[in-house]
Design a protein around this motif. Structure first.
Motif, mmCIF file in Angstrom:
data_model
loop_
_atom_site.group_PDB
_atom_site.id
_atom_site.type_symbol
_atom_site.label_atom_id
_atom_site.label_comp_id
_atom_site.label_asym_id
_atom_site.label_seq_id
_atom_site.Cartn_x
_atom_site.Cartn_y
_atom_site.Cartn_z
ATOM 1 N N ASN A 41 0.827 -1.213 0.000
ATOM 2 C CA ASN A 41 0.000 0.000 0.000
ATOM 3 C C ASN A 41 0.864 1.267 0.000
ATOM 4 N N HIS A 43 3.855 1.684 -1.377
ATOM 5 C CA HIS A 43 4.374 1.888 -2.734
ATOM 6 C C HIS A 43 3.279 2.346 -3.685
ATOM 7 N N LEU A 44 2.066 1.894 -3.515
ATOM 8 C CA LEU A 44 0.966 2.348 -4.363
ATOM 9 C C LEU A 44 0.646 3.820 -4.105
ATOM 10 N N HIS A 45 0.759 4.275 -2.872
ATOM 11 C CA HIS A 45 0.555 5.697 -2.573
ATOM 12 C C HIS A 45 1.685 6.541 -3.159
ATOM 13 N N LYS A 47 3.163 6.259 -5.839
ATOM 14 C CA LYS A 47 3.083 6.444 -7.282
ATOM 15 C C LYS A 47 2.687 7.876 -7.624
ATOM 16 N N GLN A 98 9.139 2.961 -9.354
ATOM 17 C CA GLN A 98 8.342 1.853 -8.799
ATOM 18 C C GLN A 98 9.161 0.566 -8.864
ATOM 19 N N THR A 101 7.735 -6.338 -8.156
ATOM 20 C CA THR A 101 6.785 -6.933 -7.187
ATOM 21 C C THR A 101 7.506 -7.611 -6.020
#
Length: 282
Positions: A41, A43-45, A47, A98, A101
């Motif tokens: 979460n 890392h997704l923020h 972006k 980014q 995975t």
């Protein structure tokens, strides 16, 4: 993976910190702590946002500091500030890209289920740590009670032994009596003591007989001196008493008694009872 944070100037640090306090995007960290989903979460923020808030719950201030250091190591970000002891403000870095995975959800961290099990175990340890002082106090109380009981028992045993020692030895009494019988001095002393005691009792008895003779009450056997009335019953008690007084005056005239009698109510009752007893006997 080694963590090599970027060096920020004071101006940059102030700017990103102000940005992080104003931003509304955040990642919560609950009872499970750090696991794969938290890092993903973050890392997704990152972006779309340079800064991020990580709100930590159910942890102490020292544990929040440990969590901040662990997040910086796993994500590669920079910790700007720990605000109000439960909010970690983090910056992603200048040259952020980014990651793959494998880095976004590292295998080193625990899964969701294992993180929950770990949190349960940690909560159990906390509860036990809180309960340990109470148990220690109870143990101390039990030990103190046991010591007092043991002391009381020892004192009771000592008291019993002392009472047994203080008891007289009745077996030695006959031997003492035999020795005293064989000793002529003891016989003479006993004889003198017995004579003194007899004198004391004799004097007491004589004085007592004299006092009794002086204070001897009027008994029923002395009523025989008074004349008996006829067999006819007296209906009027006052007339009966008058007759008794007349008879007594006659007795005084004969010289038996020179003093005058003054009867009260109790004497009158005794006189009547004596006359009735004489009538019944006849």
């Amino acid at each position: 993976m080694t963590h090599d944070p970027e060096i920020l100037t004071p101006e940059e640090h102030f700017y990103f910190l102000k940005m992080g306090r104003k931003c509304k995007n955040y990642v919560p960290v609950g009872r499970r702590g750090i696991y794969q989903g938290v890092i993903l979460n973050m890392h997704l923020h990152w972006k779309k946002h340079q800064t991020l808030k990580v709100i930590v719950k159910t942890f102490s201030a020292e544990e929040v500091k440990e969590i901040a250091a662990e997040l910086a190591r796993l994500t590669g970000g920079i910790v700007l500030e720990i605000h109000e002891e439960n909010t970690i403000i983090m910056y992603r870095g200048k040259n952020y890209a980014q990651p793959p995975t494998e880095i976004m959800s590292p295998r080193i961290t625990l899964s969701r289920k294992k993180a929950l099990d770990k949190s349960k175990y940690r909560d159990g340890l906390r509860a036990v740590r809180k309960y340990i002082p109470k148990l220690e106090q109870e143990l101390e109380l039990h030990r103190a009670q046991a010591e007092t009981r043991a002391e009381n028992r020892s004192d009771a045993a000592e008291d019993v032994q002392n009472t047994e020692l203080d008891k007289p030895d009745f077996g030695s009494i006959p031997s003492m009596m035999e020795c005293s019988e064989n000793d002529p001095t003891t016989e003479s002393l006993m004889a003198s003591d017995s004579e003194d005691l007899s004198d004391i009792f004799e004097t007491d008895s004589e004085t007592e007989t004299e006092e009794k003779a002086e204070l001897r009450p009027l008994y029923l056997d002395q009523f025989d001196k008074f004349p008996v009335q006829n067999d006819e019953e007296h209906e009027d008690f006052e007339e009966h008493l008058r007759q008794i007084s007349i008879d007594l005056r006659n007795v005084k005239s004969l010289g038996k008694d020179e003093d005058s009698f003054h009867f009260d109510e109790v004497d009158k009752m005794f006189l009547r009872a004596a006359s009735l007893l004489k009538k019944q006997k006849r």
